[in-house]
Scaffold this motif. Structure first.
Motif, PDB file in Angstrom:
ATOM      1  N   GLU A  26      11.464   7.443   4.976  1.00  0.00           N
ATOM      2  CA  GLU A  26      11.374   7.731   3.541  1.00  0.00           C
ATOM      3  C   GLU A  26      12.083   6.618   2.791  1.00  0.00           C
ATOM      4  OE1 GLU A  26       9.946   9.876   1.579  1.00  0.00           O
ATOM      5  OE2 GLU A  26       9.430  11.662   2.744  1.00  0.00           O
ATOM      6  N   GLY A  27      11.515   6.224   1.671  1.00  0.00           N
ATOM      7  CA  GLY A  27      12.167   5.219   0.835  1.00  0.00           C
ATOM      8  C   GLY A  27      11.645   3.818   1.081  1.00  0.00           C
ATOM      9  N   LYS A  28      12.334   2.845   0.546  1.00  0.00           N
ATOM     10  CA  LYS A  28      11.883   1.454   0.584  1.00  0.00           C
ATOM     11  C   LYS A  28      11.793   0.918   2.009  1.00  0.00           C
ATOM     12  CE  LYS A  28      13.796   0.020  -3.913  1.00  0.00           C
ATOM     13  NZ  LYS A  28      14.708  -0.937  -4.592  1.00  0.00           N
ATOM     14  N   VAL A  29      10.826   0.027   2.203  1.00  0.00           N
ATOM     15  CA  VAL A  29      10.769  -0.731   3.451  1.00  0.00           C
ATOM     16  C   VAL A  29      12.014  -1.616   3.492  1.00  0.00           C
ATOM     17  CG1 VAL A  29       9.469  -2.444   4.761  1.00  0.00           C
ATOM     18  CG2 VAL A  29       8.254  -0.698   3.422  1.00  0.00           C
ATOM     19  N   THR A 113       4.846   8.407   5.738  1.00  0.00           N
ATOM     20  CA  THR A 113       6.155   8.375   6.417  1.00  0.00           C
ATOM     21  C   THR A 113       6.034   8.065   7.900  1.00  0.00           C
ATOM     22  OG1 THR A 113       6.023  10.775   6.701  1.00  0.00           O
ATOM     23  CG2 THR A 113       7.211   9.953   4.767  1.00  0.00           C
ATOM     24  N   GLN A 117       6.091   0.576  11.054  1.00  0.00           N
ATOM     25  CA  GLN A 117       6.585  -0.548  10.259  1.00  0.00           C
ATOM     26  C   GLN A 117       5.996  -1.864  10.737  1.00  0.00           C
ATOM     27  OE1 GLN A 117      10.794  -0.694   8.953  1.00  0.00           O
ATOM     28  NE2 GLN A 117      10.893  -2.693   9.954  1.00  0.00           N
ATOM     29  N   HIS A 142       6.280  -3.798  -4.765  1.00  0.00           N
ATOM     30  CA  HIS A 142       7.168  -2.763  -4.236  1.00  0.00           C
ATOM     31  C   HIS A 142       6.516  -2.173  -2.995  1.00  0.00           C
ATOM     32  CE1 HIS A 142      10.165   0.500  -4.418  1.00  0.00           C
ATOM     33  NE2 HIS A 142       9.169   1.297  -4.049  1.00  0.00           N
ATOM     34  N   SER A 143       7.313  -1.855  -1.988  1.00  0.00           N
ATOM     35  CA  SER A 143       6.797  -1.256  -0.755  1.00  0.00           C
ATOM     36  C   SER A 143       7.717  -0.117  -0.335  1.00  0.00           C
ATOM     37  CB  SER A 143       6.737  -2.296   0.371  1.00  0.00           C
ATOM     38  OG  SER A 143       5.966  -3.416  -0.004  1.00  0.00           O
ATOM     39  N   GLU A 144       7.113   1.053  -0.070  1.00  0.00           N
ATOM     40  CA  GLU A 144       7.938   2.171   0.376  1.00  0.00           C
ATOM     41  C   GLU A 144       7.157   3.169   1.205  1.00  0.00           C
ATOM     42  OE1 GLU A 144       8.352   5.820  -2.508  1.00  0.00           O
ATOM     43  OE2 GLU A 144       8.979   4.028  -3.602  1.00  0.00           O
ATOM     44  N   THR A 146       6.498   7.085   1.835  1.00  0.00           N
ATOM     45  CA  THR A 146       6.606   8.287   1.005  1.00  0.00           C
ATOM     46  C   THR A 146       5.701   9.397   1.534  1.00  0.00           C
ATOM     47  OG1 THR A 146       6.214   9.226  -1.204  1.00  0.00           O
ATOM     48  CG2 THR A 146       4.915   7.298  -0.596  1.00  0.00           C
TER      49      THR A 146
END
Length: 334
Positions: A26-29, A113, A117, A142-144, A146
């Motif tokens: 969860e959240g930013k790469v 999620t 990666q 931006h990369s995340e 979620t």
């Protein structure tokens, strides 16, 4: 000190320990990972870009020294490995048909999620390929990870500088309309499973590089969902103009024709990214230029005032121009 029996018992107990699965991301790469990708996969360096994404700053500085042409679109349904590149081409298309030259690109990547990666690098490789082809540079984004999405979603924004004034406000009675490209090509790429190999064909760059050098060009419109039917509707709706457009079936992909007959759908109303409607004042000038560059095209006809738009003799309103693309109908029937 534990004896041998105790150690053996402990080893046996360890066999039955079941570790919980790793928590979803969860959240930013991670910044270190995304920073490495941005330094390697950025497209084409542009002199207009004064501050770019390489330092992972929250904004970029771009000096266009010209009116700005900007477009944004999300890509929600493409395969993981081409979704970023498709975002580049679709937004670059909108900039080009507005008389612009793509310069700087922003990309927002929303990843499930459970998305690996390590697969993000492949997405950036395709991003780089698209930008390099369109002659534009990645300047930020931006990369995340979620839980809001179940598959990768990419929202792209392309900034360009205007090099020609093209506008629907310049369209007048008596002007000529051309179709340039291959109708239904994108749909056939999807159906044949060749999207990844042929993705450059969704770009209008080869057509617009030629059309923008035709002095009498006044307006251009790229075809996407709804194909030619939606394109003609978008060209003439809200105006007093109409066109009795003629598009011979012989110019269609033969496999597309066969599918349309078998599954009873309209081949003129199918997704066709990479194709463009061109409106010009001088028919001969546009025709000769397209022929000179060996670009496929069809002359559709002239615009007339207070005329009903039709395609091959059928009023456009009877073809449900704002209805769903025929590709979705076809996929349900196959």
């Amino acid at each position: 000190m534990a004896d041998a029996a105790d150690l053996k018992s402990a080893e046996q107990a360890l066999v039955w320990v079941r570790l919980p699965p790793p928590p979803p991301m969860e959240g930013k790469v991670p910044v270190s990972y995304i920073g490495d990708l941005v330094e390697r996969f950025y497209g084409k360096r542009r002199q207009e870009v004064l501050i770019d994404a390489s330092n992972l700053t929250d904004s970029a500085v771009v000096d266009l020294d010209a009116p700005i042409v900007v477009s944004t679109d999300p890509i929600t349904g493409a395969d993981n490995h081409v979704v970023t590149q498709l975002a580049v081409h679709i937004n670059a298309n909108d900039v080009r048909v507005a008389g612009g030259e793509p310069v700087a690109f922003l990309a927002v990547l929303l990843l499930p999620t459970n998305f690996p990666q390590k697969d993000i690098e492949g997405m950036f490789e395709h991003l780089h390929e698209g930008l390099d082809y369109e002659n534009a540079q990645l300047v930020g984004g931006h990369s995340e990870f979620t839980s809001a999405v179940t598959k990768p979603v990419v929202v792209g924004t392309m900034f360009g500088k205007r090099i020609r004034v093209l506008s629907k406000d310049l369209v007048r009675p008596g002007q000529h309309v051309f179709f340039a490209g291959t109708l239904g090509r994108e749909a056939m790429m999807i159906l044949r499973g060749s999207y990844g190999d042929d993705i450059l064909k969704v770009s209008v760059k080869p057509i617009m590089d030629v059309a923008l050098n035709v002095p009498s060009l006044v307006f251009a419109h790229d075809l996407t969902e709804g194909g030619l039917v939606a394109g003609l509707w978008e060209l003439t709706r809200g105006t007093s103009l109409g066109i009795e457009a003629s598009f011979p079936e012989s110019y269609l992909d033969q496999e597309l024709i066969q599918l349309s007959r078998r599954f009873q759908f309209n081949p003129y109303k199918i997704i066709s990214s990479g194709s463009v409607l061109l409106v010009c004042e001088n028919e001969r000038e546009m025709r000769e230029k397209l022929e000179e560059e060996h670009l496929p095209f069809v002359y559709l006809g002239q615009l007339h005032k207070n005329s009903v738009t039709s395609l091959n003799g059928v009023p456009l309103g009877d073809l449900d121009p704002e209805g769903p693309d025929e590709l979705w109908t076809l996929q349900k029937r196959i």
